[in-house]
Write an enzyme that holds these catalytic residues in place. Sequence first.
Site, mmCIF file in Angstrom:
data_model
loop_
_atom_site.group_PDB
_atom_site.id
_atom_site.type_symbol
_atom_site.label_atom_id
_atom_site.label_comp_id
_atom_site.label_asym_id
_atom_site.label_seq_id
_atom_site.Cartn_x
_atom_site.Cartn_y
_atom_site.Cartn_z
ATOM 1 N N ALA A 128 0.776 -1.258 0.069
ATOM 2 C CA ALA A 128 -0.053 0.050 -0.162
ATOM 3 C C ALA A 128 0.901 1.383 -0.091
ATOM 4 C CB ALA A 128 -1.006 0.103 1.291
ATOM 5 N N PRO A 129 0.423 2.111 -0.642
ATOM 6 C CA PRO A 129 -1.019 2.589 -1.333
ATOM 7 C C PRO A 129 -1.021 1.939 -2.682
ATOM 8 C CG PRO A 129 0.347 4.460 -1.461
ATOM 9 C CD PRO A 129 1.312 3.460 -0.686
ATOM 10 N N GLY A 130 0.111 1.366 -3.178
ATOM 11 C CA GLY A 130 -0.130 0.782 -4.344
ATOM 12 C C GLY A 130 0.596 1.286 -5.660
ATOM 13 N N LYS A 132 3.655 1.084 -6.421
ATOM 14 C CA LYS A 132 4.501 -0.052 -7.132
ATOM 15 C C LYS A 132 3.813 -1.109 -7.680
ATOM 16 C CE LYS A 132 8.319 1.966 -4.748
ATOM 17 N NZ LYS A 132 7.567 2.387 -3.465
ATOM 18 N N ASP A 177 0.925 -10.043 8.067
ATOM 19 C CA ASP A 177 2.280 -9.442 8.348
ATOM 20 C C ASP A 177 3.185 -10.518 7.296
ATOM 21 O OD1 ASP A 177 5.052 -9.526 9.215
ATOM 22 O OD2 ASP A 177 4.327 -9.136 11.063
ATOM 23 N N CYS A 248 12.738 3.608 1.264
ATOM 24 C CA CYS A 248 13.071 5.197 0.906
ATOM 25 C C CYS A 248 13.709 6.031 1.927
ATOM 26 C CB CYS A 248 11.711 5.912 0.832
ATOM 27 S SG CYS A 248 10.283 5.641 2.009
HETATM 28 N N1 SAM Z 1 5.134 -0.111 -2.106
HETATM 29 C C1 SAM Z 1 4.178 0.747 -1.606
HETATM 30 C C2 SAM Z 1 3.983 1.643 -2.940
HETATM 31 O O1 SAM Z 1 4.726 1.783 -3.638
HETATM 32 O O2 SAM Z 1 2.953 2.150 -2.940
HETATM 33 C C3 SAM Z 1 4.747 1.608 -0.329
HETATM 34 C C4 SAM Z 1 5.139 0.508 0.557
HETATM 35 S S1 SAM Z 1 5.664 1.414 2.300
HETATM 36 C C5 SAM Z 1 7.167 1.865 1.871
HETATM 37 C C6 SAM Z 1 5.731 0.068 3.386
HETATM 38 C C7 SAM Z 1 4.328 -0.817 3.592
HETATM 39 O O3 SAM Z 1 4.625 -1.711 4.209
HETATM 40 C C8 SAM Z 1 3.323 0.336 4.352
HETATM 41 O O4 SAM Z 1 2.084 0.275 3.810
HETATM 42 C C9 SAM Z 1 3.064 -0.571 5.872
HETATM 43 O O5 SAM Z 1 1.938 -0.388 6.124
HETATM 44 C C10 SAM Z 1 3.457 -1.741 5.419
HETATM 45 N N2 SAM Z 1 4.197 -2.885 6.312
HETATM 46 C C11 SAM Z 1 4.624 -2.358 7.603
HETATM 47 N N3 SAM Z 1 4.831 -3.785 8.073
HETATM 48 C C12 SAM Z 1 4.566 -4.691 7.383
HETATM 49 C C13 SAM Z 1 4.837 -6.192 7.512
HETATM 50 N N4 SAM Z 1 5.383 -6.559 8.528
HETATM 51 N N5 SAM Z 1 4.434 -6.786 6.402
HETATM 52 C C14 SAM Z 1 3.732 -6.320 5.315
HETATM 53 N N6 SAM Z 1 3.581 -4.887 5.436
HETATM 54 C C15 SAM Z 1 4.031 -4.025 6.201
#
Ligand code: SAM
Length: 479
Positions: A128-130, A132, A177, A248
């Site tokens: 999220a938010p999607g 990528k 997770d 990031c």
């Molecule tokens: N890939 C996304 C994009 O390009 O729109 C951005 C991702 S952001 C850097 C990291 C995401 O990992 C967050 O949405 C967060 O809620 C989620 N997150 C945090 N801990 C996590 C976990 N243990 N397993 C899966 N997702 C997790």
Amino acid sequence: MDNKTYIPDEFIDDVASYIPAHLTMDDFIASCRKGLRRAIRVNTLKMSQQEFEHQAAQLHWHIEPIPWCEHGYWLTRPDEEEKNLPIGNTALHLSGCIYVQEASSMLPPMALATSLAPGDKVLDMAAAPGSKTSQLAALMDNQGILVANELSSSRLKTLAATLKRMGVANCALSHFDGQVFGDYMYESFDHILLDAPCSGEGTVRKDPDALKNWSLTSNQDIAEVQKTLIHSAFMALKPGGTLVYSTCTLTPLENQQICTHLLDTFAGDVEIMSLHELFPEANKAATEQGYLHVWPQIYDSEGFFIAKFRKTGSVVNSQQKKKKGQFPFSPCAKKDLQAFETSIKKQFGITALPGQLMSRDKELWLFPQSMETLQEKIKYSRIGIKVATTHKNGVKLEHEFATCLGHLAISNTFALNASQAKAYFQGQDIRLDSAGPAQGEVVLTLCGAPVGLGKWQKAKIKNKLPRDLVLNGQLITWV
Ligand code: SAM
């Protein structure tokens, strides 16, 4: 220059301890305080790059290609338009033809894409938010299978909304997770993107408060989570498959050291795939090991880190687990299948759909092709797209049928002009100058891309936009 950007002294001391010799701290701090250029990506599931360039020229949008992403542009709009109409309310955005995405955030999917083949199964582990996920879906041309996972419930909803707007049809969403994938989906994916949760040090140009809670201890804590996630991702990867790890943030604690952890843990079964030739001038950000460490001053972007690995051999996992519980879908009953096929052929001239039709109670879903290999391994929040619901007199088509498959329609489509589109997104019916065919449904398009369904009714089209998608405020026309 944004002097409100909060940059704590401890952070500056920390960065000074690892900034590469060819870069200066003065340039780094100056870039952190500088506003970010707006970047967008053309969603090729909805619009060709050529058509976008044509429409941008008509709108007097100034666009500059982003060197590492064929479909990415830095965008400047005329001052008056910029002042009066948020980019999210423009026709190109509402129709899903463009997505606002920071330029450096387009790099991880591009790094993965050089290994993609038709029919591949891809996992986006923290999605999220999607941004990528939708970029990957476009690079996959809506083919193969893309599993998008997100831990946060509220962010999962945003992810689902992004994918609907962008017309993504090859995606299955899950809500776990990321640690579970290695055990439940052991060696199941051809490629995995782990865009890891991180301390976000690279995002200060967008968010002046990004470093408000910065501390070395918090970097170390996040690094522990990243280690468990990369371990799980590697387990879930097929031998021969590729893993892209990105953040990031800038600290080596969450970047190079996570990569070293992977290389040490799976020594002999993993190799680095160098990214130094990913695009012309990639070497400016390339590290000795072949990772990209994108400092904000290098390409005038946000800070980012990207690494790519190949799994060269199978690794043992003695913790493998199996999902319990029934799979709630079954292949679509013949009668429902016939009713659905007759409806889309009669109304829109559509004779074939990509994927497999499945049903759950009265709902008809279109699953991505070959989903049966993955569908029973974990519980999904949704798989593919909901195309219709059955009722005693036939089928009722769903909004997503139009946004994801409407481009296949060869009849009963209607191109909205700006004021009709405004009415449509505000939930109003669309007035017509003359009567339409008077019965049946119609795929509505904007900027040439399908945006939803309507129903012909004499001199108007009845609005069938789901109520939760109705927008308020200023839309499309800005003068
Ligand atoms: N890939 C996304 C994009 O390009 O729109 C951005 C991702 S952001 C850097 C990291 C995401 O990992 C967050 O949405 C967060 O809620 C989620 N997150 C945090 N801990 C996590 C976990 N243990 N397993 C899966 N997702 C997790």
